[in-house]
Design an enzyme around this catalytic site. Structure first.
Site, PDB file in Angstrom:
ATOM      1  N   ASP A 281      39.336  38.871   1.413  1.00 38.62           N
ATOM      2  CA  ASP A 281      39.898  39.384   2.351  1.00 38.62           C
ATOM      3  C   ASP A 281      39.635  40.907   2.550  1.00 38.62           C
ATOM      4  O   ASP A 281      38.933  41.468   1.524  1.00 38.62           O
ATOM      5  CB  ASP A 281      41.653  39.373   2.371  1.00 38.62           C
ATOM      6  CG  ASP A 281      42.173  39.562   3.663  1.00 38.62           C
ATOM      7  OD1 ASP A 281      41.701  39.431   4.793  1.00 38.62           O
ATOM      8  OD2 ASP A 281      43.110  40.340   3.506  1.00 38.62           O
ATOM      9  N   SER A 282      40.146  41.304   3.652  1.00 39.77           N
ATOM     10  CA  SER A 282      39.847  43.213   3.892  1.00 39.77           C
ATOM     11  C   SER A 282      40.721  43.657   2.954  1.00 39.77           C
ATOM     12  O   SER A 282      40.462  44.739   2.582  1.00 39.77           O
ATOM     13  CB  SER A 282      39.891  43.311   5.127  1.00 39.77           C
ATOM     14  OG  SER A 282      41.257  43.219   5.526  1.00 39.77           O
TER      15      SER A 282
ATOM     16  N   CYS B 240      46.255  35.964  11.256  1.00 42.42           N
ATOM     17  CA  CYS B 240      45.732  37.094  10.173  1.00 42.42           C
ATOM     18  C   CYS B 240      46.701  36.919   8.790  1.00 42.42           C
ATOM     19  O   CYS B 240      47.747  36.718   9.069  1.00 42.42           O
ATOM     20  CB  CYS B 240      46.031  38.358  10.881  1.00 42.42           C
ATOM     21  SG  CYS B 240      45.664  39.826   9.670  1.00 42.42           S
TER      22      CYS B 240
ATOM     23  N   HIS C 109      47.355  39.001   6.697  1.00 49.57           N
ATOM     24  CA  HIS C 109      48.462  39.954   6.350  1.00 49.57           C
ATOM     25  C   HIS C 109      49.987  39.599   7.007  1.00 49.57           C
ATOM     26  O   HIS C 109      50.877  39.907   6.592  1.00 49.57           O
ATOM     27  CB  HIS C 109      48.018  41.189   7.136  1.00 49.57           C
ATOM     28  CG  HIS C 109      46.937  41.904   6.327  1.00 49.57           C
ATOM     29  ND1 HIS C 109      45.710  41.569   6.142  1.00 49.57           N
ATOM     30  CD2 HIS C 109      46.950  43.237   5.484  1.00 49.57           C
ATOM     31  CE1 HIS C 109      45.138  42.384   5.279  1.00 49.57           C
ATOM     32  NE2 HIS C 109      45.694  43.377   5.041  1.00 49.57           N
TER      33      HIS C 109
ATOM     34  N   GLU D 251      49.472  46.992   4.985  1.00 51.58           N
ATOM     35  CA  GLU D 251      48.821  47.782   3.844  1.00 51.58           C
ATOM     36  C   GLU D 251      49.593  48.952   3.661  1.00 51.58           C
ATOM     37  O   GLU D 251      49.544  49.520   2.405  1.00 51.58           O
ATOM     38  CB  GLU D 251      47.313  48.175   4.634  1.00 51.58           C
ATOM     39  CG  GLU D 251      46.454  47.210   4.760  1.00 51.58           C
ATOM     40  CD  GLU D 251      45.948  46.316   3.494  1.00 51.58           C
ATOM     41  OE1 GLU D 251      46.032  47.159   2.416  1.00 51.58           O
ATOM     42  OE2 GLU D 251      45.505  45.406   3.437  1.00 51.58           O
TER      43      GLU D 251
ATOM     44  N   CYS E 202      40.618  35.435   5.310  1.00 51.43           N
ATOM     45  CA  CYS E 202      40.801  36.505   6.310  1.00 51.43           C
ATOM     46  C   CYS E 202      40.089  35.728   7.694  1.00 51.43           C
ATOM     47  O   CYS E 202      39.144  35.524   7.791  1.00 51.43           O
ATOM     48  CB  CYS E 202      39.515  37.725   5.913  1.00 51.43           C
ATOM     49  SG  CYS E 202      39.591  38.784   7.346  1.00 51.43           S
TER      50      CYS E 202
END
Ligand code: DGL
Length: 275
Positions: free
Chosen positions: A14-15, A188, A190, A156, A77
């Site tokens: 993932d990022s 997403c 996240h 994040e 992701c």
């Protein structure tokens, strides 16, 4: 006969920390599997970046994971999957799974009024990948999509219940509420970390779909069907690699994975030959 490749790890990326929600679900379902997870924290977020750049980053990561020897790739992701999933399936000898199709199937199973909401990054929403995945199922459903650009930044920074998060959620989710969706895909990886706020704003009767569990089920089925389940009695070994020490990868990783999150390795792209 079990394939020898069954002992190889699953490669996931993932990022940043978002894909750890998928890793958590995979570890729960497949405790004997080894995993290499790469969080591209040096280049996070992917969501605001152009399609070609996200595609290039994702291929670079998958080339790297494949060179390490993995038996399966999981694009944990949505932004990367939206840019590169079909190409990756052609490019690699190992199977490639994405979080998009499992999420769509779970949403179809959950909706009662056939009106589904999708929230994701700008890259995911503008790509139309969910519209295509839904159309491919031939299910006759309406999809109402909304990009939520600031959500990744909040996660994040481990900011999951501030007034700024509630304000952003009220603004982003208003069109979905107005459209009367009864199911919302967290498009997403996240966003499961913001489920509390999203559920509060949408109302408790709305079903939130995190693709993590649905993707883990697909990983299980793929390994079983290709004779690649690791039958070892040992608990799987998990390598977590981040491409930058910046940010809260380590803190959020511990929060999500507890003791399973150990020995994080930092490998900036300039050093990646050492990985
Ligand atoms: N977690 C990612 C996704 O599912 C990427 C978020 C980002 O880097 O913008 O889209």
């Amino acid at each position: 006969m079990v394939d020898d490749r069954s002992r190889l790890p699953i490669g996931m990326f993932d990022s940043g920390v978002g894909g750890l929600t998928v890793a958590r679900a995979v570890i729960d379902l497949l405790p004997h599997e080894d995993i290499i997870y790469l969080g591209d924290t040096q280049r996070c977020p992917y969501g605001p970046r152009p399609h070609d750049e996200v595609r290039r980053f994702a291929l670079e990561i998958m080339d790297h994971l494949v060179s390490q020897g993995v038996k399966l790739l999981v694009i944990a992701c949505n932004s990367a999957a939206s840019a590169v999933f079909e190409e990756a399936r052609q490019r690699y000898d190992v199977s490639v799974l994405s979080v998009i199709e499992p999420g769509v199937r779970a949403a179809i199973a959950a909706t009662r009024n056939r009106r589904i909401g999708l929230i994701g990054t700008v890259a995911t929403v503008t790509s139309g990948s969910y519209d295509q995945a839904l159309a491919a199922t031939k299910a006759n459903m309406e999809l109402v999509s909304q990009a939520c650009p600031r959500f990744v930044e909040f996660v994040e920074h481990n900011e999951t219940n501030s007034e700024a998060v509630f304000d952003a959620a009220e603004e982003y989710l208003a069109p979905l509420k107005a459209a009367g969706v009864d199911t919302v895909i967290l498009g997403c990886t996240h966003y499961p970390l913001l489920s509390g706020v999203i559920q509060y704003v949408m109302g408790e009767e709305v079903v939130l779909i995190s693709s993590a569990e649905a993707t883990a089920n697909e990983v299980f089925a793929e390994l079983k069907n290709s004779d690649l389940l690791n039958r070892s009695e040992d608990i799987g070994k998990h390598r977590f690699i981040a491409t930058s020490e910046e940010g809260m990868f380590s803190e959020l990783g511990e929060l999500l994975l507890g003791p399973a999150f150990s020995g994080i390795e930092y490998r900036p792209w300039s050093d990646r030959t050492k990985a």
